[in-house]
Design a protein around this motif. Structure first.
Motif, short mmCIF file in Angstrom:
data_model
loop_
_atom_site.label_atom_id
_atom_site.label_comp_id
_atom_site.label_asym_id
_atom_site.label_seq_id
_atom_site.Cartn_x
_atom_site.Cartn_y
_atom_site.Cartn_z
N UNK A 1 -7.94 -10.20 6.06
CA UNK A 1 -7.75 -9.04 6.94
C UNK A 1 -7.59 -7.75 6.13
N UNK A 2 -6.88 -7.86 5.02
CA UNK A 2 -6.46 -6.69 4.24
C UNK A 2 -7.43 -6.35 3.12
N UNK A 3 -8.02 -7.37 2.49
CA UNK A 3 -8.84 -7.10 1.31
C UNK A 3 -10.34 -7.33 1.52
N UNK A 4 -10.71 -7.89 2.66
CA UNK A 4 -12.12 -8.04 2.99
C UNK A 4 -12.33 -7.72 4.47
N UNK A 5 -11.50 -6.81 4.98
CA UNK A 5 -11.55 -6.42 6.38
C UNK A 5 -10.95 -5.03 6.54
N UNK A 6 -10.65 -4.63 7.75
CA UNK A 6 -10.20 -3.27 7.97
C UNK A 6 -8.73 -3.09 8.22
N UNK A 7 -7.90 -4.08 7.86
CA UNK A 7 -6.49 -4.04 8.25
C UNK A 7 -5.54 -3.63 7.13
N UNK A 8 -6.03 -3.10 6.04
CA UNK A 8 -5.14 -2.69 4.95
C UNK A 8 -4.12 -1.68 5.45
N UNK A 9 -2.85 -1.94 5.22
CA UNK A 9 -1.71 -1.14 5.70
C UNK A 9 -1.51 -1.26 7.20
N UNK A 10 -2.36 -2.00 7.89
CA UNK A 10 -2.36 -1.97 9.35
C UNK A 10 -2.28 -3.35 9.99
N UNK B 1 0.81 -1.22 0.00
CA UNK B 1 0.00 0.00 0.00
C UNK B 1 0.84 1.27 0.00
N UNK B 2 2.15 1.13 0.08
CA UNK B 2 3.04 2.28 -0.10
C UNK B 2 3.55 2.35 -1.53
N UNK B 3 3.78 1.20 -2.14
CA UNK B 3 4.42 1.16 -3.46
C UNK B 3 3.45 0.94 -4.60
#
Length: 665
Positions: free
Chosen positions: A585-594, A550-552
């Motif tokens: 977690x990242x693509x069907x939840x709230x943890x993207x970048x986190x 999510x940075x690059x």
């Protein structure tokens, strides 16, 4: 009929009428509730009176009660009981809610009134909690695109709609791929597997018409058990390849979806003035900046990698001593690590699981909450549930006053998404009376054979306590405004109370209640930090890839994992705990970048637990009271760092994590 969703819940404790709801009820109910909420918001936006806290902020908090109730119920079912009817409307529900949310965020008159209250926050005589609500609300509108130009608002709304569609497809692909995969084994392929695992696999096979054989699935319980105990290397490899290869180039390939999701997230963040999506996401976290999150991970990565390489060399020596003639592979690690635990520490994981039945671990979690916080849990078989596996429990305090309601849903089934989680059906608040929370915890433990109680590994028992820690955070919330209640906190603070609760399941005082022999308890204590190199590297590999992605925003998503892991010098034999194609977690939840937030929460957790170690033990009343009052009760009514300092008397000590994991120099 949709009216079952539109009417207030009248069951005891305000329990939902699960038995009166059908999937076909949701879309018409959502349409009614959204129209009602639009009217409520229009009244706030068009109010001719000067904007103040009561006619804007408090009014916003009171609005949308019916919509919120229906939304929470739907997402409960879509994650834990996603039957065909629910899956068929997930995309439509997501589109409706996204469009409504965007319309609210982009309403210029509504935002103008919110901004007016925000501008007077220093002179309006607000309480600290009210000021927190004003600041959160204003920032939420800005992060939702309220300050954008009309053209940018339109594009922002289009992106939100598309992201909602892609998220639903991603989760459904993972669920479908997981449900489709099976591994049928014969008796001569079961060497090393515990008796309870064999019985459960035999029962599962018989139900599918394969009597006399043994059926394994991609539930994490099966995955961990096979990789830890199966003596047949080819069996371990089949399981590992099935689990880690999901949604990667197969019929449910998620790589194209990931590429589009990342590109759209990046575009959305740039519209809001952020350089990357990671900058946008972490702006309202405790870390505040991606650089700070990465720096924390790197400080832990170096000692964890060193330890992992030492562990790898030791396991390779075991392979050679066995005459294996092969290099240790990812599907070998857990098996040989279990050998070390047995031979060096006398810790027999299979023997441990014989004592940890699901019901006894659940009872221990309730018992720990009773000793710490005076809570009592009463089974409520009179309340409707959404599946026979689910149990309802009324929660009261030491004086018998109602605290809330919790549903527990622990056994794996095909309608469930994978993993474990906690959610809320109703949040605590004190705006117009004392509204008590309704929460649920979900896991995917392998059910016992022929109706017998399931047996849990130590890690699975930790998972149950972890999700119960989230539930306590919601149940013991004591704030005025619902949007500040319970687990509605920064992403890198929300995992703190749940990680914290894990300490109690491995405490000798608790384990003795399971009739675990003292020798096993002592062995667990000796072996507690063994394997932390592997566990830490496996977790951080996923966290680094998530943050870097999510940075690059790379074009080649499929090859990006390896690029990042090679850059870190990650041992190839240790894979990511969650690969991108099934990283819900990242693509069907709230943890993207986190996803890193679990690590920061563990810093807080390790340091906070020290208050009990320094005091009178794990059930010391003084730190328990302070943890309840300063952490669990506060929700997001103040800055999370202020809550931690109020409990611990100082800021968090990062070194506590390294010491707890045995990684300190």
């Amino acid at each position: 009929m949709a009216h079952a969703l539109l009417e207030a819940w009248t069951n005891p404790l305000g329990a939902p009428a699960f038995d009166e709801v059908a999937a076909t009820d949701f879309l018409p109910a959502f349409e009614v509730a959204i129209a009602e909420n639009r009217a409520e918001l229009a009244a706030i936006a068009d109010d001719p009176a000067p904007a103040d806290f009561d006619n804007v902020m408090a009014a916003l908090e009171r609005s949308g009660e019916r919509l919120g109730r229906i939304r929470r119920l739907f997402w409960t079912l879509s994650s834990a009981q996603a039957n065909e009817g629910i899956r068929a409307i997930e995309a439509d529900v997501s589109a409706l809610l996204t469009a409504h949310g965007t319309a609210v965020s982009h309403d210029p008159k509504l935002f103008a009134r919110v901004a007016a209250v925000w501008e007077t926050r220093d002179t309006a005589g607000l309480t600290p909690e009210q000021r927190r609500l004003v600041e959160n609300s204003y920032k939420g509108f800005v992060r939702g695109g309220a300050a954008l130009s009309p053209a940018d608002k339109a594009r922002f709304g289009e992106i939100d709609q598309r992201l909602g569609q892609l998220s639903v497809r991603f989760g459904q692909n993972v669920l479908a791929a997981t449900m489709a995969w099976e591994m049928l084994l014969d008796a001569d392929e079961l060497d090393g597997l515990p008796p309870a695992t064999r019985s459960a696999a035999a029962a599962r096979a018989a139900r599918k018409g394969h009597a006399g054989r043994y059926l394994f699935t991609l539930d994490r319980g099966d995955y961990e058990t096979v990789l830890t105990f199966a003596a047949r290397r080819d069996v371990r490899e089949r399981m590992w390849r099935g689990f880690t290869g999901r949604c990667d180039g197969d019929a449910q390939d998620n790589n194209p979806l990931i590429a589009e999701i990342v590109a759209l997230r990046t575009e959305s963040a740039r519209l809001l003035g952020y350089a990357t999506f990671a900058d946008y996401k972490l702006d309202d976290s405790m870390a505040a900046r991606p650089e700070a999150a990465e720096a924390l991970m790197l400080r832990v990565w170096a000692p964890a990698r060193r330890r992992a390489l030492e562990e790898q060399a030791e396991l390779q020596r075991l392979v050679e001593a066995d005459g294996g003639g092969f290099l240790l592979a990812a599907w070998d690690w857990r098996y040989y690590a279990e050998r070390v635990r047995c031979e060096r520490y006398a810790l027999d994981g299979a023997a441990f699981a014989e004592h940890l039945t699901l019901e006894s671990v659940r009872a221990a979690a309730f018992g720990a909450a009773g000793k710490l916080y005076g809570l009592r849990f009463e089974a409520r078989p009179d309340l409707p549930v959404y599946h026979p596996d689910v149990s309802a429990w009324g929660v009261t305090d030491a004086a018998g006053a109602p605290v809330g309601l919790i549903y527990t849903d622990y056994l794996a089934r095909t309608e469930k998404h994978g993993g474990a989680w906690m959610g809320s059906l109703r949040t605590q608040e004190r705006m117009d009376g004392d509204v008590r929370p309704i929460v649920y915890t979900v896991a995917n433990f392998t059910r016992g054979a022929d109706g017998a109680d399931a047996h849990l590994s130590v890690d699975e028992a930790r998972t149950l306590f972890h999700e119960f820690g989230h539930a306590l955070h919601a149940l013991l919330s004591n704030v005025t405004y619902p949007s500040l209640a319970g687990t509605s906190v920064a992403r890198d603070f929300v995992e703190f109370p749940s990680k914290f609760m894990e300490h109690w399941i491995i405490a000798p005082e608790v384990l003795r209640g399971f009739d675990v022999p003292d020798a096993l308890i002592v062995a667990l204590g000796r072996a507690d930090t063994y394997g932390q190199g592997f566990a830490t590297v496996e977790f951080l590999a996923s966290a680094f890839v998530d943050l870097a992605l999510h940075r690059e925003a790379p074009g080649d998503v499929a090859g990006f994992e390896r690029v990042v892991l090679d850059r870190l010098g990650c041992p190839p034999v240790i894979g990511m705990r969650h690969r991108l194609p099934y990283f819900t977690h990242v693509f069907d939840g709230g943890y993207a970048s986190a996803y890193y937030s679990y690590l920061w929460s563990e810093v807080l957790d390790a340091d906070a637990f020290g208050a009990f170690e320094e005091g009178g033990g794990i059930f010391d009343a003084d730190p328990a009271r302070r943890f309840r009052d300063e952490i669990l009760a506060r929700g997001d009514s103040r800055d999370p760092m202020d809550s931690f300092v109020a409990f611990r008397g100082r800021g968090p000590d990062e070194g506590a994590l390294l010491r707890a994991r045995g990684l300190a120099a």
